[in-house]
Design a protein around this motif. Structure first.
Motif, PDB file in Angstrom:
ATOM      1  N   GLY A  53       0.824  -1.202   0.000  1.00 42.58           N
ATOM      2  CA  GLY A  53       0.000   0.000   0.000  1.00 42.58           C
ATOM      3  C   GLY A  53       0.851   1.242   0.000  1.00 42.58           C
ATOM      4  O   GLY A  53       1.853   1.319   0.719  1.00 42.58           O
ATOM      5  N   LEU A 106      -3.340  -2.371  -1.905  1.00 39.84           N
ATOM      6  CA  LEU A 106      -4.457  -1.701  -1.247  1.00 39.84           C
ATOM      7  C   LEU A 106      -5.326  -0.956  -2.256  1.00 39.84           C
ATOM      8  O   LEU A 106      -6.557  -1.055  -2.231  1.00 39.84           O
ATOM      9  CB  LEU A 106      -3.928  -0.736  -0.182  1.00 39.84           C
ATOM     10  N   CYS A 122      -6.346   4.609   7.333  1.00 35.30           N
ATOM     11  CA  CYS A 122      -4.986   4.279   6.911  1.00 35.30           C
ATOM     12  C   CYS A 122      -4.019   5.206   7.631  1.00 35.30           C
ATOM     13  O   CYS A 122      -4.405   6.294   8.072  1.00 35.30           O
ATOM     14  CB  CYS A 122      -4.813   4.445   5.399  1.00 35.30           C
TER      15      CYS A 122
END
Length: 242
Positions: free
Chosen positions: A123, A134, A211
């Motif tokens: 990610g 991601l 996140c």
């Protein structure tokens, strides 16, 4: 040139060659890739990242600014540079995605470098939207739920626009930037969501704590709260997010 043939000057060809020449240097390429995190860096930070002298990177940055790929601003004694706009980010990411896999791997110099590379693949931010595994998982989930179409280019459906609004993610247009656009992912070799929607989703995910950034680079990871929310909103199993 063959005898008797007249050379036709093409200003666009000359401009394209000049642009390619700006990118065709490993130090400048490293700077452009680092700036895909969407933030402004100082020359000193980029010099340390590229492993070159500050004077060397300053010369390279000057060329990139003059060529329109970077914008610069000063705050006190410091000069900061960032990618000029989203179009430059798209250009860099698209070129990176076309690097043959074997050429992009190279020799892993340390365990730390290998770990950082793995984190980026899982990610990362690509300028202002989410990329890596991601980004692909989120894009696929939006598509599977009928919120995003990919069959005729990237486009949010009416249900998709409603989903963003209901989730509290503002889709405020900026200039001529498309609402949704596919950006070819250089690690996954598939397109992830970019455009206004991609940027809004990334910004909201970071601000809401879904996140978080890993260190000072581009790598990001999903938090426990993010796993819970994305499972609820998009039906993504936690195991697919990291």
């Amino acid at each position: 040139m063959l005898e008797g043939m007249t050379r036709i000057e093409d200003p666009q060809a000359a401009g394209l060659a000049a642009l390619a020449g700006l990118i065709a240097d490993e130090t400048r390429a490293m700077c452009l890739l680092a700036l895909l995190d969407g933030r402004a860096w100082t020359a000193g930070e980029l010099a340390r990242h590229a492993g070159v002298a500050a004077s060397t990177v300053s010369e390279h940055l000057g060329k990139l600014v003059a060529g329109g790929l970077l914008a610069q601003e000063r705050q006190g004694r410091h000069r900061y540079v960032r990618l000029a706009d989203a179009r430059v980010a798209t250009l860099v990411e698209d070129l990176a995605a076309r690097v043959p896999p074997a050429a992009g791997r190279g020799a892993v110099r340390s365990l730390r470098a290998a770990s950082a590379g793995a984190a980026m693949a899982r990610g990362r931010t690509c300028y202002d939207h989410l990329a890596g595994r991601l980004g692909i998982v989120l894009t696929d989930a939006l598509t599977a739920r009928g919120l995003l179409r990919q069959d005729t280019g990237f486009a949010l459906t009416d249900a998709g626009v409603e989903w963003f609004t209901a989730t509290g993610i503002s889709l405020t247009p900026t200039g001529r930037r498309p609402l949704a656009r596919g950006c070819l992912d250089w690690t996954e070799r598939r397109p992830h969501l970019a455009g206004v929607a991609g940027a809004a989703l990334c910004r909201h995910a970071l601000e809401a704590g879904w996140c978080e950034r890993i260190g000072s680079g581009r790598a990001v990871r999903v938090t426990r709260e993010g796993e819970r929310v994305l499972a609820s909103l998009l039906g993504i199993p936690a195991g697919e997010l990291g």
